[in-house]
Design a protein around this motif. Structure first.
Motif, mmCIF file in Angstrom:
data_model
loop_
_atom_site.group_PDB
_atom_site.id
_atom_site.type_symbol
_atom_site.label_atom_id
_atom_site.label_comp_id
_atom_site.label_asym_id
_atom_site.label_seq_id
_atom_site.Cartn_x
_atom_site.Cartn_y
_atom_site.Cartn_z
ATOM 1 N N ARG A 242 -0.430 11.568 -3.601
ATOM 2 C CA ARG A 242 0.454 10.767 -2.586
ATOM 3 C C ARG A 242 1.845 10.610 -3.147
ATOM 4 O O ARG A 242 2.296 11.121 -3.969
ATOM 5 C CB ARG A 242 0.052 9.241 -2.954
ATOM 6 N N ASP A 243 2.603 10.464 -1.854
ATOM 7 C CA ASP A 243 3.998 10.583 -1.775
ATOM 8 C C ASP A 243 4.524 9.141 -1.420
ATOM 9 O O ASP A 243 4.565 9.056 -0.182
ATOM 10 C CB ASP A 243 4.961 11.663 -1.039
ATOM 11 N N ASN A 244 4.487 8.254 -2.201
ATOM 12 C CA ASN A 244 5.055 6.892 -1.588
ATOM 13 C C ASN A 244 6.471 6.810 -0.940
ATOM 14 O O ASN A 244 6.776 5.828 0.021
ATOM 15 C CB ASN A 244 5.073 5.805 -2.862
ATOM 16 N N ALA A 245 7.265 7.649 -1.119
ATOM 17 C CA ALA A 245 8.511 7.874 -0.497
ATOM 18 C C ALA A 245 8.253 8.293 1.129
ATOM 19 O O ALA A 245 9.169 8.070 1.857
ATOM 20 C CB ALA A 245 9.624 8.755 -1.299
ATOM 21 N N LYS A 246 7.284 8.993 1.302
ATOM 22 C CA LYS A 246 7.004 9.517 2.389
ATOM 23 C C LYS A 246 5.671 8.727 3.175
ATOM 24 O O LYS A 246 5.214 9.138 4.390
ATOM 25 C CB LYS A 246 6.616 11.218 2.481
ATOM 26 N N GLY B 13 3.183 0.706 9.249
ATOM 27 C CA GLY B 13 2.792 -0.632 9.446
ATOM 28 C C GLY B 13 2.105 -1.491 8.455
ATOM 29 O O GLY B 13 1.397 -2.410 8.456
ATOM 30 N N LEU B 14 2.394 -0.935 7.155
ATOM 31 C CA LEU B 14 1.765 -1.495 5.802
ATOM 32 C C LEU B 14 2.775 -1.111 4.753
ATOM 33 O O LEU B 14 3.280 -0.013 4.840
ATOM 34 C CB LEU B 14 0.372 -1.017 5.533
ATOM 35 N N VAL B 15 2.721 -1.957 3.596
ATOM 36 C CA VAL B 15 3.673 -1.390 2.573
ATOM 37 C C VAL B 15 2.754 -0.513 1.714
ATOM 38 O O VAL B 15 1.903 -0.801 0.860
ATOM 39 C CB VAL B 15 3.818 -2.955 1.556
ATOM 40 N N PHE B 16 3.008 0.686 1.945
ATOM 41 C CA PHE B 16 1.863 1.804 1.491
ATOM 42 C C PHE B 16 1.947 1.736 -0.056
ATOM 43 O O PHE B 16 0.714 2.039 -0.481
ATOM 44 C CB PHE B 16 2.684 3.228 2.112
ATOM 45 N N SER B 17 3.013 1.535 -0.779
ATOM 46 C CA SER B 17 2.604 1.580 -2.215
ATOM 47 C C SER B 17 1.959 0.477 -2.797
ATOM 48 O O SER B 17 1.791 0.555 -3.966
ATOM 49 C CB SER B 17 4.342 1.701 -2.775
ATOM 50 N N SER B 18 1.516 -0.388 -1.927
ATOM 51 C CA SER B 18 0.639 -1.697 -2.355
ATOM 52 C C SER B 18 -0.967 -1.335 -1.988
ATOM 53 O O SER B 18 -1.521 -2.017 -2.305
ATOM 54 C CB SER B 18 0.831 -2.899 -1.663
#
Length: 126
Positions: free
Chosen positions: A72-76, A26-31
């Motif tokens: 962290r793993d931004n792809a996951k 529900g969010l742009v994780f990488s941001s």
């Protein structure tokens, strides 16, 4: 809506290792910068670790430096907390949190974060 779901908690013995995870949606994780806090019964919520958007910068609370590692793993869309050399005083509910804002110093305050998970129990026996 934003959801942060922790997993991987459990019961370990002192000196053991454990990895807890937090899956975000529900969010742009990488941001978002991501953090881990913990709360033991009768105590305030305590800062454990934080990792920046790209993973290039990490911060740790004094009580876990040298023993815990945040990644962290931004792809996951997932952030991890590797706990090594566990101590009984590490026993607590562990929460992950997401922050959208940069901070001037270490993002160690509860109010630095926008979203929180429900927590996962970690118990370290002596």
């Amino acid at each position: 809506q934003v959801q942060l779901v922790e997993s991987g908690g459990g019961l370990v013995q002192a000196g053991d290792s454990l990895r807890v995870s937090c899956a975000a949606s529900g969010l742009v994780f990488s941001s978002y910068g991501m953090g881990w806090f913990r709360q033991a019964p009768g105590k305030d919520r305590e800062f454990v670790a934080d990792i920046s958007w790209s993973g290039g910068r990490t911060y740790y609370g004094d009580s876990v430096k040298g023993r815990f590692t945040i990644s962290r793993d931004n792809a996951k869309n997932t952030v991890y907390l590797q706990m090594n050399s566990a101590k009984p005083e590490d026993t607590a509910v562990y929460y992950c949190a997401a922050r959208s804002r940069r901070t001037l110093g270490v993002p160690s305050r509860v109010q630095d974060y926008d979203y929180w998970g429900q927590g996962t129990q970690v118990t370290v026996s002596s």
